[in-house]
Motif scaffolding. Structure first.
Motif, PDB file in Angstrom:
ATOM      1  N   UNK A 162       0.825  -1.208   0.000  1.00 25.99           N
ATOM      2  CA  UNK A 162       0.000   0.000   0.000  1.00 25.99           C
ATOM      3  C   UNK A 162       0.857   1.255   0.000  1.00 25.99           C
ATOM      4  N   UNK A 163       1.867   1.301   0.884  1.00 29.53           N
ATOM      5  CA  UNK A 163       2.723   2.486   0.979  1.00 29.53           C
ATOM      6  C   UNK A 163       3.472   2.722  -0.332  1.00 29.53           C
ATOM      7  N   UNK A 164       4.007   1.654  -0.922  1.00 28.28           N
ATOM      8  CA  UNK A 164       4.782   1.836  -2.150  1.00 28.28           C
ATOM      9  C   UNK A 164       3.921   2.355  -3.288  1.00 28.28           C
ATOM     10  N   UNK A 165       2.708   1.855  -3.418  1.00 22.78           N
ATOM     11  CA  UNK A 165       1.832   2.333  -4.491  1.00 22.78           C
ATOM     12  C   UNK A 165       1.486   3.807  -4.297  1.00 22.78           C
ATOM     13  N   UNK A 166       1.251   4.219  -3.053  1.00 20.90           N
ATOM     14  CA  UNK A 166       0.954   5.633  -2.798  1.00 20.90           C
ATOM     15  C   UNK A 166       2.171   6.507  -3.111  1.00 20.90           C
ATOM     16  N   UNK A 167       3.351   6.060  -2.753  1.00 20.75           N
ATOM     17  CA  UNK A 167       4.558   6.831  -3.041  1.00 20.75           C
ATOM     18  C   UNK A 167       4.822   6.900  -4.545  1.00 20.75           C
ATOM     19  N   UNK A 168       4.574   5.816  -5.245  1.00 23.01           N
ATOM     20  CA  UNK A 168       4.755   5.832  -6.700  1.00 23.01           C
ATOM     21  C   UNK A 168       3.852   6.856  -7.351  1.00 23.01           C
ATOM     22  N   UNK A 169       2.627   6.958  -6.851  1.00 25.90           N
ATOM     23  CA  UNK A 169       1.707   7.947  -7.406  1.00 25.90           C
ATOM     24  C   UNK A 169       2.158   9.371  -7.088  1.00 25.90           C
ATOM     25  N   UNK A 170       2.689   9.581  -5.898  1.00 26.41           N
ATOM     26  CA  UNK A 170       3.129  10.930  -5.493  1.00 26.41           C
ATOM     27  C   UNK A 170       4.308  11.403  -6.308  1.00 26.41           C
ATOM     28  N   UNK A 171       5.274  10.511  -6.524  1.00 28.76           N
ATOM     29  CA  UNK A 171       6.513  10.909  -7.196  1.00 28.76           C
ATOM     30  C   UNK A 171       6.562  10.459  -8.651  1.00 28.76           C
ATOM     31  N   UNK A 172       5.463   9.867  -9.158  1.00 28.68           N
ATOM     32  CA  UNK A 172       5.412   9.371 -10.540  1.00 28.68           C
ATOM     33  C   UNK A 172       6.655   8.569 -10.847  1.00 28.68           C
ATOM     34  N   UNK A 173       6.991   7.656  -9.937  1.00 28.68           N
ATOM     35  CA  UNK A 173       8.260   6.910  -9.983  1.00 28.68           C
ATOM     36  C   UNK A 173       8.272   5.924 -11.148  1.00 28.68           C
TER      37      UNK A 173
END
Length: 306
Positions: A295-306
C-alpha cells in the motif's frame, strides 16, 4: 493498579479525537528540545546546499523512495500542479550503523538502504537522533490506540516489531505573488501509514485540516506540542471507524517554514485486514486486503510518478 486502568481517560480522549477529527495535539511527549533543534539546524543546513548537490540524492534514484525531492517534484493532489516544498526522506537505521539490521529483514517491496549527504557529516546523526526519539513516542502511542478501540493493550505489538517508520524533513519556501490554489506547499491528502507525528516550526502557520463541513481549519503550531494525525493504515484496519483526515499546507507567512513529520506504520509484511470488531452487517468491510508495504509503495509511486 493496571496500566490500562490509569490510561483509560487518555484512551477515551484519543478515541473521541480519532472518530470525530483524526487529529490531536500531544504535550509532555518526552522528546528533548535540544534533539528537535539539532534536527532542525541540520535540516536547514542540508536545504541550503546547492541544488545539484541535493539532486545527487534524488529520491527517484532509489527503489524504496529514500533521499531528496526537489520543489514541485511531488504532487500529492492529482488536481494540483505540484507541491511547493522540498524534502529529505529516510527510514529505520541504527545511529551506530549495522550491515545486518534484523529490523529490515521483512521490508519486502520497501527494502533498501537510506542515502545520506556526504558533505554534511553531522546531518545523519542529528536527524536520526530525532527519528529514534519520535519512534519511541510512537511505540508508546500504540497501546493507547488499542485501548481506544477496546482491544488489549498489546494488540499491535506483533504487528509493529520492525519500526516501519519513515521520516521526512521538509522546507516550504514562502509563497508570494499571485495566489494559485493549484500550487501550494503540499496539496490535500491523507497520510499512508497508521499515524503521523508532526513537529511544526513555532510561529509559522501553514497546516490546515478539512472538517466534516468541508471547511479548511487552521491547525496552528503550539509551542511544546506535537500534532498526531491518523493515516490510511488505521482507517483500513478499523474499517473507517478511525478517520484518516484530509489535510494540506499553505505557506503564505512570508517566511521559510520547516517541519518534521514521522510516519509510523505497521510492519511492511503485515496484511491490512479489518479488525473483527470493526466489521458488522451494518458496516461491511470496505477495503481490499493488501500488505502495508504494497500500500505504501503504491501511494509513493503515485506521489513521485516513480
Amino acid at each position: 493498579m493496571s496500566t490500562a486502568h490509569t490510561q483509560r481517560p487518555v484512551a477515551n480522549a484519543i478515541r473521541s479525537a480519532c472518530i470525530n477529527v483524526g487529529f490531536l495535539y500531544v504535550t509532555n511527549h518526552g522528546i528533548p528540545e535540544e534533539t528537535i533543534q539539532r534536527a532542525l539546524s541540520a535540516s536547514k543546513e542540508f536545504f541550503s546546499l546547492p541544488l545539484n548537490k541535493k539532486m545527487e540524492l534524488d529520491i527517484r534514484k532509489t527503489p524504496n523512495f529514500k533521499g531528496y525531492n526537489s520543489i514541485l517534484s511531488s504532487n500529492t493532489d492529482p488536481l494540483n500542479r505540484g507541491d511547493l516544498n522540498e524534502g529529505f526522506e529516510f527510514g529505520w537505521e541504527e545511529i551506530q550503523a549495522r550491515d545486518d539490521d534484523e529490523k529490515r529483514a521483512n521490508d519486502g517491496v520497501m527494502a533498501g538502504a537510506n542515502v545520506w549527504p556526504s558533505d554534511l557529516p553531522n546531518f545523519r546523526e542529528s536527524v536520526l537522533s530525532y527519528y529514534h526519539a519520535a519512534v519511541n513516542l510512537g511505540r508508546k502511542m500504540f497501546p493507547l490506540f488499542a485501548l481506544a478501540l477496546d482491544l488489549p493493550e498489546d494488540f499491535f505489538d506483533d504487528k509493529t516489531e520492525d519500526a516501519a517508520a519513515n521520516m521526512r524533513v521538509l522546507h516550504y519556501p514562502p509563497q508570494t505573488g499571485p495566489v494559485d490554489d493549484r500550487m501550494i506547499g503540499i496539496g490535500a491528502h491523507s497520510d499512508y501509514q497508521c499515524f503521523t507525528i508532526l513537529w511544526q516550526e513555532p510561529g509559522v502557520q501553514a497546516l490546515q485540516v478539512l472538517n466534516k463541513q468541508k471547511e479548511w481549519i487552521d491547525a496552528p503550531p503550539i509551542p511544546g506540542t506535537l500534532v498526531i494525525n491518523l493515516g490510511d493504515q488505521f482507517a483500513r484496519w478499523t474499517n473507517d471507524v478511525f478517520k484518516s483526515t484530509l489535510h494540506r499546507a499553505i505557506n503564505r507567512s512570508g517566511v521559510h517554514r520547516y517541519s518534521i513529520p514521522l510516519f509510523f506504520g505497521t510492519d511492511y509484511d503485515v496484511k491490512l485486514e479489518p479488525i473483527p470488531s470493526c466489521v458488522s452487517p451494518e458496516r461491511p468491510s470496505k477495503y481490499e486486503v493488501v500488505t502495508a508495504g504494497e500500500y505504501v509503495k503504491e501511494r509513493l509511486k503515485a506521489t513521485y510518478a516513480h
